[in-house]
Design an enzyme around this catalytic site. Sequence first.
Site, PDB file in Angstrom:
ATOM      1  N   LYS A 197      -0.009  10.862   5.765  1.00  0.00           N
ATOM      2  CA  LYS A 197      -0.414   9.680   6.528  1.00  0.00           C
ATOM      3  C   LYS A 197      -0.805  10.185   7.905  1.00  0.00           C
ATOM      4  O   LYS A 197       0.057  10.533   8.720  1.00  0.00           O
ATOM      5  CB  LYS A 197       0.712   8.653   6.631  1.00  0.00           C
ATOM      6  CG  LYS A 197       0.264   7.403   7.386  1.00  0.00           C
ATOM      7  CD  LYS A 197       1.107   6.202   7.057  1.00  0.00           C
ATOM      8  CE  LYS A 197       0.505   4.944   7.692  1.00  0.00           C
ATOM      9  NZ  LYS A 197       1.170   3.716   7.259  1.00  0.00           N
ATOM     10  N   GLU A 228      -2.867   8.192   3.004  1.00  0.00           N
ATOM     11  CA  GLU A 228      -2.679   6.755   3.221  1.00  0.00           C
ATOM     12  C   GLU A 228      -3.156   6.355   4.605  1.00  0.00           C
ATOM     13  O   GLU A 228      -2.725   6.926   5.610  1.00  0.00           O
ATOM     14  CB  GLU A 228      -1.202   6.366   3.069  1.00  0.00           C
ATOM     15  CG  GLU A 228      -0.980   4.873   3.236  1.00  0.00           C
ATOM     16  CD  GLU A 228       0.482   4.469   3.208  1.00  0.00           C
ATOM     17  OE1 GLU A 228       0.754   3.281   3.484  1.00  0.00           O
ATOM     18  OE2 GLU A 228       1.346   5.330   2.936  1.00  0.00           O
ATOM     19  N   GLY A 229      -4.041   5.368   4.646  1.00  0.00           N
ATOM     20  CA  GLY A 229      -4.493   4.837   5.916  1.00  0.00           C
ATOM     21  C   GLY A 229      -3.475   3.868   6.485  1.00  0.00           C
ATOM     22  O   GLY A 229      -2.345   3.766   5.996  1.00  0.00           O
ATOM     23  N   ALA A 230      -3.864   3.152   7.519  1.00  0.00           N
ATOM     24  CA  ALA A 230      -2.984   2.153   8.135  1.00  0.00           C
ATOM     25  C   ALA A 230      -3.670   0.792   8.050  1.00  0.00           C
ATOM     26  O   ALA A 230      -4.811   0.640   8.501  1.00  0.00           O
ATOM     27  CB  ALA A 230      -2.707   2.507   9.595  1.00  0.00           C
ATOM     28  N   GLY A 231      -2.986  -0.187   7.470  1.00  0.00           N
ATOM     29  CA  GLY A 231      -3.601  -1.506   7.349  1.00  0.00           C
ATOM     30  C   GLY A 231      -4.847  -1.448   6.480  1.00  0.00           C
ATOM     31  O   GLY A 231      -4.815  -0.974   5.355  1.00  0.00           O
ATOM     32  N   LYS A 281       0.818  -1.220   0.000  1.00  0.00           N
ATOM     33  CA  LYS A 281       0.000   0.000   0.000  1.00  0.00           C
ATOM     34  C   LYS A 281       0.854   1.272   0.000  1.00  0.00           C
ATOM     35  O   LYS A 281       0.533   2.239  -0.704  1.00  0.00           O
ATOM     36  CB  LYS A 281      -0.924  -0.031   1.224  1.00  0.00           C
ATOM     37  CG  LYS A 281      -1.791   1.209   1.424  1.00  0.00           C
ATOM     38  CD  LYS A 281      -2.846   0.960   2.482  1.00  0.00           C
ATOM     39  CE  LYS A 281      -2.275   0.412   3.768  1.00  0.00           C
ATOM     40  NZ  LYS A 281      -1.362   1.360   4.451  1.00  0.00           N
ATOM     41  N   THR A 282       1.926   1.263   0.784  1.00  0.00           N
ATOM     42  CA  THR A 282       2.778   2.449   0.854  1.00  0.00           C
ATOM     43  C   THR A 282       3.510   2.675  -0.461  1.00  0.00           C
ATOM     44  O   THR A 282       3.644   3.817  -0.924  1.00  0.00           O
ATOM     45  CB  THR A 282       3.779   2.311   2.017  1.00  0.00           C
ATOM     46  OG1 THR A 282       3.057   2.260   3.247  1.00  0.00           O
ATOM     47  CG2 THR A 282       4.746   3.487   2.054  1.00  0.00           C
TER      48      THR A 282
END
Length: 206
Positions: free
Chosen positions: A32, A98-101, A15-16
Amino acid sequence: MSAYVVTGTDTEIGKTVFSAALTQALGAHYWKPVQAGLDEGGDLSRVAELASLEPERIIAEAYRLKTPCSPHLAAEIDGVTIAPDRLTLPPQRPLVVEGAGGPLVPLGGDVLYADIFAQWDLPVIVVARTALGTINHSLLTLEALRARGVKVHGIAFVGDPVEDSEATICRLGNVRRLGRLPLIPQLDAASLAAAFAANFDLSDFI
């Protein structure tokens, strides 16, 4: 579109790297909002390097947490409370967030990332791996987003080509296939830009 949210079907799926590629392609700013795991290095510096970002295109995180785990637990360990009203979208455009997970990652209390996505009212791009298990994870992710009224812009795959899985997800999930980012042996800004240009149509994002 002038802003997108990038989420994933799981953690450590690319994703990153995709966020960096999209940021670079759009000439966008990158944000982020919650970074957990600073002891292992944050995503901001990695995206800045892979997208060749000037300092003014990097937006500081709202929360910087040390422990590499889910944001709600990292915040608890660090003695911090993540307040949703501090996660207001920055004004810079174009913007990649960008989210996390994945979207059901908790931020604290009963608040999930998907709840914040719904408040932001931005189109979301789902990043999914192509490996075994991706059909289930991808369809569940799409259902979770849509159950909260989140607009899904499309899905971007990362990994080796698996045509049946990719096509099945797009058909059953009624989602646009944006492209597939291959695994890049020597990953840097130039190789990432070339891979994105070869496998995605920029007009799908503009």
